[in-house]
Design a protein around this motif. Structure first.
Motif, PDB file in Angstrom:
ATOM      1  N   LEU A  25      -3.204  14.465  -3.993  1.00  7.51           N
ATOM      2  CA  LEU A  25      -4.011  13.300  -3.632  1.00  7.51           C
ATOM      3  C   LEU A  25      -4.987  12.941  -4.747  1.00  7.51           C
ATOM      4  N   SER A  26      -5.718  13.927  -5.240  1.00 12.40           N
ATOM      5  CA  SER A  26      -6.805  13.640  -6.178  1.00 12.40           C
ATOM      6  C   SER A  26      -6.318  13.341  -7.594  1.00 12.40           C
ATOM      7  N   GLU A  27      -5.150  13.913  -7.997  1.00  9.85           N
ATOM      8  CA  GLU A  27      -4.692  13.758  -9.374  1.00  9.85           C
ATOM      9  C   GLU A  27      -3.505  12.812  -9.521  1.00  9.85           C
ATOM     10  N   VAL A  28      -2.816  12.525  -8.420  1.00 12.06           N
ATOM     11  CA  VAL A  28      -1.626  11.673  -8.500  1.00 12.06           C
ATOM     12  C   VAL A  28      -1.805  10.407  -7.668  1.00 12.06           C
ATOM     13  N   VAL A  29      -1.855  10.571  -6.358  1.00 10.75           N
ATOM     14  CA  VAL A  29      -1.776   9.429  -5.439  1.00 10.75           C
ATOM     15  C   VAL A  29      -2.953   8.478  -5.597  1.00 10.75           C
ATOM     16  N   LEU A  30      -4.148   9.001  -5.489  1.00 13.89           N
ATOM     17  CA  LEU A  30      -5.314   8.110  -5.490  1.00 13.89           C
ATOM     18  C   LEU A  30      -5.569   7.473  -6.860  1.00 13.89           C
ATOM     19  N   PRO A  31      -5.396   8.177  -7.971  1.00 13.39           N
ATOM     20  CA  PRO A  31      -5.530   7.483  -9.260  1.00 13.39           C
ATOM     21  C   PRO A  31      -4.500   6.363  -9.454  1.00 13.39           C
ATOM     22  N   VAL A  32      -3.249   6.607  -9.069  1.00 10.38           N
ATOM     23  CA  VAL A  32      -2.219   5.572  -9.237  1.00 10.38           C
ATOM     24  C   VAL A  32      -2.534   4.365  -8.363  1.00 10.38           C
ATOM     25  N   LEU A  33      -2.901   4.595  -7.109  1.00  9.92           N
ATOM     26  CA  LEU A  33      -3.189   3.476  -6.213  1.00  9.92           C
ATOM     27  C   LEU A  33      -4.448   2.725  -6.649  1.00  9.92           C
ATOM     28  N   ALA A  34      -5.445   3.450  -7.131  1.00  9.78           N
ATOM     29  CA  ALA A  34      -6.658   2.775  -7.610  1.00  9.78           C
ATOM     30  C   ALA A  34      -6.337   1.897  -8.815  1.00  9.78           C
ATOM     31  N   GLU A  35      -5.517   2.412  -9.720  1.00  7.70           N
ATOM     32  CA  GLU A  35      -5.133   1.636 -10.900  1.00  7.70           C
ATOM     33  C   GLU A  35      -4.388   0.363 -10.496  1.00  7.70           C
ATOM     34  N   ARG A  36      -3.560   0.478  -9.456  1.00  5.01           N
ATOM     35  CA  ARG A  36      -2.791  -0.694  -8.997  1.00  5.01           C
ATOM     36  C   ARG A  36      -3.575  -1.572  -8.042  1.00  5.01           C
ATOM     37  N   GLY A  37      -4.741  -1.126  -7.605  1.00  2.00           N
ATOM     38  CA  GLY A  37      -5.529  -1.900  -6.656  1.00  2.00           C
ATOM     39  C   GLY A  37      -4.936  -1.916  -5.263  1.00  2.00           C
ATOM     40  N   LEU A  38      -4.260  -0.815  -4.874  1.00  2.00           N
ATOM     41  CA  LEU A  38      -3.579  -0.744  -3.586  1.00  2.00           C
ATOM     42  C   LEU A  38      -4.271   0.252  -2.663  1.00  2.00           C
ATOM     43  N   PRO A  39      -4.347  -0.047  -1.359  1.00  2.00           N
ATOM     44  CA  PRO A  39      -4.915   0.904  -0.407  1.00  2.00           C
ATOM     45  C   PRO A  39      -3.977   2.086  -0.158  1.00  2.00           C
ATOM     46  N   PHE A  40      -4.551   3.116   0.448  1.00  2.00           N
ATOM     47  CA  PHE A  40      -3.807   4.303   0.848  1.00  2.00           C
ATOM     48  C   PHE A  40      -3.942   4.453   2.353  1.00  2.00           C
ATOM     49  N   TYR A  48       0.851  -1.181   0.000  1.00  2.00           N
ATOM     50  CA  TYR A  48       0.000   0.000   0.000  1.00  2.00           C
ATOM     51  C   TYR A  48       0.889   1.234   0.000  1.00  2.00           C
ATOM     52  N   GLY A  49       0.292   2.388  -0.274  1.00  2.00           N
ATOM     53  CA  GLY A  49       0.990   3.657  -0.174  1.00  2.00           C
ATOM     54  C   GLY A  49       0.634   4.317   1.141  1.00  2.00           C
ATOM     55  N   ALA A  50       1.558   5.146   1.693  1.00  2.00           N
ATOM     56  CA  ALA A  50       1.320   5.683   3.027  1.00  2.00           C
ATOM     57  C   ALA A  50       1.905   7.077   3.179  1.00  2.00           C
ATOM     58  N   VAL A  51       1.219   7.871   4.012  1.00  2.00           N
ATOM     59  CA  VAL A  51       1.746   9.169   4.426  1.00  2.00           C
ATOM     60  C   VAL A  51       1.399   9.399   5.896  1.00  2.00           C
ATOM     61  N   SER A  52       2.264  10.160   6.561  1.00  2.00           N
ATOM     62  CA  SER A  52       1.964  10.682   7.890  1.00  2.00           C
ATOM     63  C   SER A  52       1.628  12.153   7.722  1.00  2.00           C
ATOM     64  N   LEU A  53       0.534  12.577   8.328  1.00  2.00           N
ATOM     65  CA  LEU A  53       0.026  13.927   8.107  1.00  2.00           C
ATOM     66  C   LEU A  53      -0.127  14.672   9.428  1.00  2.00           C
TER      67      LEU A  53
END
Length: 449
Positions: free
Chosen positions: A272-287, A248-253
């Motif tokens: 988040l909306s244009e980079v992280v979440l589209p890439v993770l959704a395409e890969r089927g990975l949680p955030f 999965y992908g991860a960040v501390s905020l």
């Protein structure tokens, strides 16, 4: 009802509770755990303490041994409560060797006063688990024992004592030390005991700084986030997901993190909306989002100087609502956020609440939070992760957590029994398996429609 009948019924209920307690504690003790968030690494990442058969690496990432346990930042902050900077200035402490710092902490927190804090107790639980006698108070002897351990075998033993079947790393791609190890050795992450997670805080927290790094690494990006920067950042994420083989992908905020929509004017929201979440959704990975740490409120304490702050659960809700094709793992650091976060998880199946993180990893709070989550979410959350930065912390964190999780479940199954519902051993073991392993693994493999 006669007095005799009341006594008999009370005895039956007590016997039922004792039977439930034995069943639950056995199931919790037997169930293996996939620890979903740690800061631990395999030997290929190097270790400052070489141990038997391994040479020391001063910049190594795998921390282990008694000196690392004693100088962990929980205990550094605690020792400055009693041996104040007026007695030992911060700079003088940081100039000490690791062993000298450990000696200082051992003297002030273990010998000159009873080690009753959770962080101190954890060190003693760990020593006892390895068959070392805490009553000896023999720091030199403990050091000698750890130094004699073959590191690979020691990792196996730690995992066995903790009941952990797999360790999830935190692979911070913007950390030069770690990044270089991945680039120099493509097999650095090949140890099957450890799973990779791609951590990329600067992308979301500080786009201009992240963009400068991306450009340096061959992914051209400007200080202003434009389409070219978006494309480069997406390519960067994809490349490193593959390199790390990330789960999965991860960040501390920070507590001040806000997401009010993709067009709220924040670079982090657009990333988040244009980079992280589209890439993770395409890969089927949680955030995964770990929210609520205010960094370095006392910078002279270094890693021990971080603080907790109340965060915005509504931002998590907006993300879960606006991106139904993504899965979100979330933990928050402030006690005050726990109820709202659990309620939010009731509303969104793509949101998995996990763990009692950092300052919450204290018995009174773990008990309170776990009870509240069970009452709101049933069995559909992940009660704990270790967040271990020192290998042997796996032992005490999971031993203490198992006791607390079992305490909660004993009460909840006893409540069920009082209604006339009878839970079988197989059902208890199924439920415990969900909480300690399968909720996480099932969430990893699930795809949102």
């Amino acid at each position: 009802m006669s007095t005799v009948q009341k006594v008999r019924r009370s005895k039956v209920r007590l016997e039922e509770r004792e039977a439930v307690e034995t069943l639950v504690r056995d199931a919790v003790a037997d169930q293996s755990v996939w620890d979903l968030h740690t800061h631990l690494y395999p030997p290929a990442f190097g270790s400052p303490l070489g141990g038997a058969k391994h040479s020391a690496d001063p910049r190594g990432l795998l921390l282990w041994g008694i000196d690392e346990l004693l100088t962990y930042h929980y205990l550094v902050a605690e020792v400055f409560r009693v041996a104040t900077p007026s007695e030992l200035p911060y700079a003088d402490f940081w100039r000490m060797t690791k062993s000298e710092q450990a000696d200082h902490i051992w003297r002030h927190l273990f010998l000159e006063r009873s080690p009753i804090s959770e962080s101190c107790r954890g060190v003693l639980t760990t020593l006892q688990a390895f068959g070392l006698d805490p009553a000896d108070r023999d720091l030199k002897g403990y050091r000698k024992w750890f130094a004699q351990q073959p590191l690979d075998e020691h990792i196996d033993r730690v995992m066995e004592l903790a009941g952990v079947n797999r360790i999830t790393m935190t692979n911070a791609v913007f950390d030069d030390n770690e990044r270089q190890r991945w680039l120099e050795d493509e097999k650095v992450g090949a140890d099957p005991r450890f799973a990779g997670v791609l951590r990329f805080d600067p992308l979301v927290r500080d786009w201009p700084a992240a963009a400068a790094k991306l450009s340096e690494w061959g992914y051209p990006a400007g200080e202003r986030l434009d389409q070219s920067g978006v494309d480069s950042a997406k390519r960067f994420l994809g490349d490193w997901i593959d390199r790390v083989d990330a789960l999965y992908g991860a960040v501390s905020l920070p507590p001040g993190f806000r997401y009010e929509g993709a067009d709220d004017g924040r670079d982090g929201s657009r990333v988040l909306s244009e980079v992280v979440l589209p890439v993770l959704a395409e890969r089927g990975l949680p955030f995964a989002m770990m929210i609520g740490s205010e960094l370095r409120v006392n910078p002279e304490l270094r890693d021990a100087g971080d603080m907790v702050g109340q965060s915005d659960v509504s931002s998590v809700v907006r993300l879960a609502r606006d991106f139904p094709g993504n899965r979100f793992l979330c933990t928050m650091l402030a006690r005050e956020n726990q109820h709202a976060l659990a309620v939010a998880a009731r509303k969104f199946g793509n949101l998995m609440v996990f763990g009692c993180w950092w300052f919450l990893n204290n018995p009174s709070l773990v008990d309170e939070i776990t009870r509240m989550r069970v009452e709101l979410l049933g069995l559909s959350f992940v009660p704990q992760h270790s967040d271990a930065r020192v290998l042997e912390q796996l032992v005490y964190k999971w031993r203490h957590s198992r006791e607390l999780i079992a305490d909660v479940l004993v009460d909840k199954y006893a409540d069920l029994a009082a209604t006339g519902w009878r839970t079988t051993e197989g059902e208890v073991r199924r439920d415990v398996g969900l909480l300690l392993e399968k909720n996480f693994t099932n969430f990893l493999s699930r795809r949102e429609s």
